[in-house]
Design an enzyme around this catalytic site. Sequence first.
Site, PDB file in Angstrom:
ATOM      1  N   GLY A  46       0.841  -1.192   0.000  1.00  0.00           N
ATOM      2  CA  GLY A  46       0.000   0.000   0.000  1.00  0.00           C
ATOM      3  C   GLY A  46       0.873   1.238   0.000  1.00  0.00           C
ATOM      4  O   GLY A  46       1.997   1.210   0.500  1.00  0.00           O
ATOM      5  N   GLN A  51       3.291   9.879   0.809  1.00  0.00           N
ATOM      6  CA  GLN A  51       4.571   9.177   0.964  1.00  0.00           C
ATOM      7  C   GLN A  51       5.526   9.450  -0.198  1.00  0.00           C
ATOM      8  O   GLN A  51       6.719   9.204  -0.095  1.00  0.00           O
ATOM      9  CB  GLN A  51       4.331   7.665   1.115  1.00  0.00           C
ATOM     10  N   CYS A  94       5.745   0.080   7.416  1.00  0.00           N
ATOM     11  CA  CYS A  94       5.419   1.239   6.594  1.00  0.00           C
ATOM     12  C   CYS A  94       6.650   1.611   5.781  1.00  0.00           C
ATOM     13  O   CYS A  94       7.752   1.662   6.328  1.00  0.00           O
ATOM     14  CB  CYS A  94       5.008   2.397   7.509  1.00  0.00           C
ATOM     15  N   LEU A  95       6.454   1.872   4.487  1.00  0.00           N
ATOM     16  CA  LEU A  95       7.590   2.224   3.635  1.00  0.00           C
ATOM     17  C   LEU A  95       8.235   3.536   4.082  1.00  0.00           C
ATOM     18  O   LEU A  95       9.389   3.796   3.756  1.00  0.00           O
ATOM     19  CB  LEU A  95       7.147   2.317   2.166  1.00  0.00           C
ATOM     20  N   HIS A 136      -4.703   1.644   7.240  1.00  0.00           N
ATOM     21  CA  HIS A 136      -3.350   2.212   7.382  1.00  0.00           C
ATOM     22  C   HIS A 136      -3.141   3.342   6.363  1.00  0.00           C
ATOM     23  O   HIS A 136      -2.630   4.409   6.705  1.00  0.00           O
ATOM     24  CB  HIS A 136      -2.338   1.071   7.182  1.00  0.00           C
ATOM     25  N   GLU A 137      -3.560   3.102   5.114  1.00  0.00           N
ATOM     26  CA  GLU A 137      -3.327   4.102   4.061  1.00  0.00           C
ATOM     27  C   GLU A 137      -4.248   5.312   4.218  1.00  0.00           C
ATOM     28  O   GLU A 137      -3.823   6.445   3.983  1.00  0.00           O
ATOM     29  CB  GLU A 137      -3.495   3.480   2.671  1.00  0.00           C
ATOM     30  N   HIS A 140      -2.812   7.653   6.543  1.00  0.00           N
ATOM     31  CA  HIS A 140      -1.776   8.521   5.948  1.00  0.00           C
ATOM     32  C   HIS A 140      -2.385   9.799   5.365  1.00  0.00           C
ATOM     33  O   HIS A 140      -1.780  10.868   5.451  1.00  0.00           O
ATOM     34  CB  HIS A 140      -1.046   7.794   4.804  1.00  0.00           C
TER      35      HIS A 140
END
Length: 172
Positions: A46, A51, A94-95, A136-137, A140
Amino acid sequence: MAIRDIITLPDPRLRLESTPVGKIDEALRALMDDMLQTMYDAPGIGLAAIQVAVAKRVVVVDVAREEEEPNPIRLINPEIVWTSEETSTHEEGCLSIPEFYGDVERPARCRVAYLDDTGERREMDCEGLLATVVQHEVDHTNGVLFIDHLSKLKRDRIVKKFSKAKKRESAA
Ligand SMILES: [Zn+2]
């Protein structure tokens, strides 16, 4: 399509509330293609636009397993409109917080309303890994990170670690 740079903790832009998308045009579709390529390259399951330093409410997700066909999902202006009372706990990463993982408890199922890339309003029911990733996304897009769901002690420790690493980087 191009791979974009992923911003990481403690970049303050990760705390921005992203703005809703007004017009779905070629530039936005190109952004989503880039986000998917960036996510697959990382690899991740994701990615939210913030990001890659674009403060728009845009999310891409693909939870297909390696042996399955890719299943890219593009969510524009996603909004969680329902969550189950029942919760489940998944280990999240998380990236933007590389190499750190933590157990997060969230609603086990959710429904997300969004616009697809043609501007049509849709809803999707999510469970299991997909429910976790979508929540989660969407977090963000509101400037919320998964570490915010951990204890303050754990969160402070990880923020400190990334801030120190950043300082070392800029000193070098
Ligand atoms: Zn993330």
